[in-house]
Design a protein around this motif. Structure first.
Motif, PDB file in Angstrom:
ATOM      1  N   PRO A  89      13.657  17.991  13.148  1.00 13.44           N
ATOM      2  CA  PRO A  89      14.831  18.718  12.642  1.00 13.44           C
ATOM      3  C   PRO A  89      15.729  19.277  13.738  1.00 13.44           C
ATOM      4  O   PRO A  89      16.890  19.556  13.494  1.00 13.44           O
ATOM      5  N   HIS A  90      15.178  19.448  14.943  1.00  6.75           N
ATOM      6  CA  HIS A  90      16.004  20.040  15.999  1.00  6.75           C
ATOM      7  C   HIS A  90      16.771  18.978  16.787  1.00  6.75           C
ATOM      8  O   HIS A  90      17.472  19.305  17.724  1.00  6.75           O
ATOM      9  N   MET A  91      16.623  17.720  16.389  1.00  7.23           N
ATOM     10  CA  MET A  91      17.345  16.664  17.097  1.00  7.23           C
ATOM     11  C   MET A  91      18.361  16.023  16.151  1.00  7.23           C
ATOM     12  O   MET A  91      18.162  15.992  14.943  1.00  7.23           O
ATOM     13  N   THR A  92      19.422  15.477  16.730  1.00 10.99           N
ATOM     14  CA  THR A  92      20.392  14.753  15.917  1.00 10.99           C
ATOM     15  C   THR A  92      19.792  13.397  15.529  1.00 10.99           C
ATOM     16  O   THR A  92      18.731  13.010  16.018  1.00 10.99           O
ATOM     17  N   VAL A  93      20.503  12.714  14.650  1.00  8.33           N
ATOM     18  CA  VAL A  93      20.047  11.394  14.212  1.00  8.33           C
ATOM     19  C   VAL A  93      19.833  10.487  15.424  1.00  8.33           C
ATOM     20  O   VAL A  93      18.821   9.801  15.546  1.00  8.33           O
ATOM     21  N   LYS A  94      20.792  10.549  16.349  1.00  2.00           N
ATOM     22  CA  LYS A  94      20.723   9.713  17.543  1.00  2.00           C
ATOM     23  C   LYS A  94      19.477  10.059  18.373  1.00  2.00           C
ATOM     24  O   LYS A  94      18.727   9.171  18.774  1.00  2.00           O
ATOM     25  N   GLU A  95      19.264  11.358  18.570  1.00  2.00           N
ATOM     26  CA  GLU A  95      18.096  11.785  19.370  1.00  2.00           C
ATOM     27  C   GLU A  95      16.788  11.413  18.682  1.00  2.00           C
ATOM     28  O   GLU A  95      15.811  11.053  19.330  1.00  2.00           O
ATOM     29  N   ASN A  96      16.799  11.540  17.354  1.00  3.07           N
ATOM     30  CA  ASN A  96      15.609  11.159  16.593  1.00  3.07           C
ATOM     31  C   ASN A  96      15.264   9.701  16.839  1.00  3.07           C
ATOM     32  O   ASN A  96      14.120   9.360  17.094  1.00  3.07           O
ATOM     33  N   MET A  97      16.305   8.851  16.758  1.00  2.62           N
ATOM     34  CA  MET A  97      16.048   7.429  16.888  1.00  2.62           C
ATOM     35  C   MET A  97      15.729   7.055  18.324  1.00  2.62           C
ATOM     36  O   MET A  97      14.971   6.119  18.594  1.00  2.62           O
ATOM     37  N   ALA A  98      16.271   7.836  19.258  1.00  5.14           N
ATOM     38  CA  ALA A  98      16.037   7.521  20.671  1.00  5.14           C
ATOM     39  C   ALA A  98      14.695   8.045  21.167  1.00  5.14           C
ATOM     40  O   ALA A  98      14.215   7.625  22.213  1.00  5.14           O
ATOM     41  N   PHE A  99      14.090   8.955  20.411  1.00  5.82           N
ATOM     42  CA  PHE A  99      12.879   9.642  20.880  1.00  5.82           C
ATOM     43  C   PHE A  99      11.767   8.703  21.368  1.00  5.82           C
ATOM     44  O   PHE A  99      11.250   8.885  22.474  1.00  5.82           O
ATOM     45  N   PRO A 100      11.402   7.669  20.584  1.00  8.59           N
ATOM     46  CA  PRO A 100      10.334   6.775  21.065  1.00  8.59           C
ATOM     47  C   PRO A 100      10.723   6.076  22.365  1.00  8.59           C
ATOM     48  O   PRO A 100       9.868   5.856  23.218  1.00  8.59           O
TER      49      PRO A 100
END
Lengths: 394, 281
Positions: A89-100
């Motif tokens: 929840p603390h990341m944007t959609v982009k950050e979420n997808m980039a996380f891995p």
């Protein structure tokens, strides 16, 4: 890209409860396989064991030919989509997808490119800078999918990914999941309790009950040739009708009419060494309004006359519901299915029967109707162990 | 606003406003009185006026003119910050374990930490005094930091484990699947989400350490480790016959400021509903 092999995989909890018992399953590269069953059947546990979120008590799990029992989830190179999406929840959609990708220490330019590609596939390009809390359910679901596809893993694991969506969106997402899987060609293991999803999505379906695999096969095969009462009752909607019946000299007597067994069924029943008391299973679409059946076929099937309890007209067909007096077919499998459907506490003795009639049928609610069924489409089950006596590998 | 019930809404508003005003005045009047006292000159100190007739900074100049107060201020800030940091770090780890893991003796651990929090502090003062004397901790910073941590930890563990339970466990599983080690999952996913809880706990623990008088007066004897609440009680006027009320008031105002700053600084980070959007609903 890899095949996944489960070799006698077993899960036993410290308190001795057996969650999954000797599951043998070979999932081919690029295959879309569905684990289905009522809640508590061990399907999610099996998925978690493939993911590495739960330890395997016994047996071996191989991904791409390599034993991975002892490997941590991060070293198995598989991605998972959770029922609750589990977005950060603390990341944007982009950050979420980039996380891995960030965790895998991929360089910035590649991360940008991969996230952009995934966002385009999933139609998320204009939402990249938003936080998950500002997204709709369907969008969150797509972000969860995006997080799984960005790093092109060996396999996708999906744990009831659509069950939190409303009915209309679920149908829509179902087709897009299917399309996405075909497009990417990645091995996918999908867990669901919804038999419609199982029927429509998978190349093959694994039906589980109480930690034991009941049957593995293509959706149509499971529908036509269920191995036992449980699979027969679980697959199909509305589900198969079950009526107690008696076998006597090549004839079958039951409350819905007596029929002479067809040669095909007689051979199967004899080969299976059937008991005298059996359970007759017949799908709703194998009934018809007797008035609409050609005379030649009419004599080759069973017939009964009873008052129509409820009649639902769907436009294309009519569903007629009957409530026949008599003992219900009794077996542990059927009780479990009823409990799962929540219908075990619905009062009412007698046998309820669902029939699908052609829309031309003149059946009227409350009035009596003549109903015919196809004698070659019946299935017979052994009440003591649920085995399908008419099962063929075909 | 428009339409039915407008009058009622206004009535309610006035009612609530009055009630709020009463509460605020009741709570803040003593504080304002202290502020007012601190700005009065020694001549007008006891005149009973709410608004000083003669504004002066004399009291503030007084308390900062000797090392007695400044030294105590440094002690207070140092001791409270160190104790808060240690208590929050250990509390975070313990609370995370309690919220996430099932280990033998978990309930016992929670029970014991609750017991410590309930134990009357005054009954521990004399044994602590003896122990610290023989260990050489008496009248040192660690001599105060240790008991503060002891009593702040249960508080920290309790508040934090409630926050950790709110964080969906699936997020951690998702992080693991995305390739994170347990450490990375904690640092990059769980810790940022638990931040509001950590800051809330930090504020509570800091206030507890900052305000403590009992341990501070019993376990210190010199300026070396005396904290502000104790130093205040030792204030004297410039002569034996002078009332130190003005200086005490000024010091009281000064020591309130760090607390206000601390709360304001961290309050911005306490955003309610930080986890919304993680999972469905």
């Amino acid at each position: 890209m890899a095949e996944i092999v489960l070799d006698k995989v077993t899960k036993r909890y410290p308190d001795g409860a057996l969650a999954v018992q000797e599951v043998n399953l070979e999932i081919a590269d690029g295959e879309f396989i569905i684990l289905v069953g009522p809640s508590g059947c061990g399907k999610s546990t099996t998925l978690n064991m493939i993911a590495g979120l739960e330890d395997i008590t016994d047996g071996e799990l191989r991904i791409g030919g390599q034993r991975v029992n002892e490997k941590a989830p991060k070293d198995r190179d598989i991605a998972m989509v959770f029922q609750s999406y589990a977005l950060y929840p603390h990341m944007t959609v982009k950050e979420n997808m980039a996380f891995p990708l960030r965790l895998a220490k991929v360089d910035n330019a590649t991360v940008e490119k991969k996230v952009k590609e995934a966002a385009e596939i999933l139609d998320l390009s204009q939402h990249l800078d938003r936080k998950p809390s500002n997204l709709s359910g369907g969008q969150r679901q797509r972000v969860a999918m995006g997080r799984a596809i960005v790093r092109s893993p060996k396999a996708f694991l999906m744990d009831e990914p659509l069950s939190n969506l409303d009915a209309k969106l679920r149908v829509q997402m179902r087709t897009s999941v299917s399309r996405l899987q075909k497009q990417l060609g990645t091995t996918t293991v999908y867990v669901t309790h919804d038999q419609t999803e199982a029927m429509t999505l998978g190349d093959r379906v694994v039906v589980m009950r109480g930690g034991v695999v009941q049957q593995i096969g293509a959706p149509q095969f499971l529908y036509d040739q269920p191995a036992n009462l449980f699979v027969a009752g679980f697959i199909g909607s509305p589900s198969m009708n079950f009526v107690p019946a008696t076998l006597e000299n090549g004839a079958l007597r039951s409350i819905i009419g007596d029929v002479t067994l067809t040669d095909r069924i007689r051979q199967l029943v004899e080969a299976a060494d059937a008991p005298r008391e059996v359970i007759l299973g017949i799908r709703p679409e194998h009934f018809e309004d007797a008035a609409l059946v050609e005379p030649a076929k009419l004599s080759a099937g069973g017939k009964f006359t009873h008052q129509v309890d409820v009649l639902e007209s769907m436009g294309s067909d009519k569903y007629a519901y009957f409530n026949l007096t008599g003992e219900q077919a009794a077996s542990a499998e059927l009780q479990e299915l009823a409990a799962d459907a929540g219908s075990d506490d619905v009062p009412g003795d007698g046998i309820s029967l669902v029939t699908r009639l052609s829309s031309a049928s003149g059946a009227v609610e409350g009035a009596s109707a003549d109903i015919w069924f196809d004698a070659d489409k019946i299935q017979l089950f052994d009440p003591s162990n649920g085995r399908n006596l008419t099962y063929t590998e075909r | 606003m428009a339409g039915i019930g407008g009058a009622e809404t206004t009535g309610k508003k006035v009612g609530w406003g009055l009630l709020n005003a009463v509460v605020v005045i009741y709570a803040l009047l003593p504080v304002l009185w202290i502020v007012s006292l601190s700005f009065k000159s020694s001549a007008t100190l006891a005149d009973g006026n709410f608004i000083p007739r003669e504004w002066s900074l004399e009291n503030y100049q007084n308390i900062f003119s000797t090392s007695e107060f400044t030294r105590a201020l440094i002690n207070s800030i140092g001791i409270a910050l160190i104790a808060t940091t240690i208590a929050v770090v250990f509390g975070t780890m313990a609370a995370y374990a309690i919220a996430r893991l099932d280990f033998p003796g978990k309930n016992l651990l929670v029970g014991v930490s609750l017991l410590i929090a309930m134990f009357p502090q005054v009954s521990l003062v004399s044994p602590l005094f003896e122990i610290e004397r023989s260990l050489g901790l008496f009248d040192t910073w660690p001599g105060l930091i240790l008991p503060y941590i002891t009593f702040a930890l249960p508080l920290a563990i309790y508040t934090l484990s409630a926050f950790f339970r709110e964080i969906p466990w699936e997020l951690e599983k998702a992080a693991k699947m995305d390739g994170a080690t347990p450490g990375q999952a904690f640092r990059r996913v769980i810790a940022p989400l638990a931040a509001p809880g950590v800051f809330t706990t930090a504020i509570l623990v800091f206030i507890f350490c900052w305000n403590d008088f009992l341990f501070a007066i019993s376990l210190t004897s010199t300026e070396q480790s005396r904290t502000v609440p104790v130093a205040l009680s030792f204030f004297t006027g410039s002569s034996q016959f002078e009332d130190p009320a003005g200086s005490i008031a000024a010091a009281a105002v000064v020591i309130t400021i760090p607390i206000i700053l601390f709360v304001l600084f961290f309050q911005r980070r306490i955003v309610a509903g930080l986890t919304s959007g993680a999972v469905k609903g």
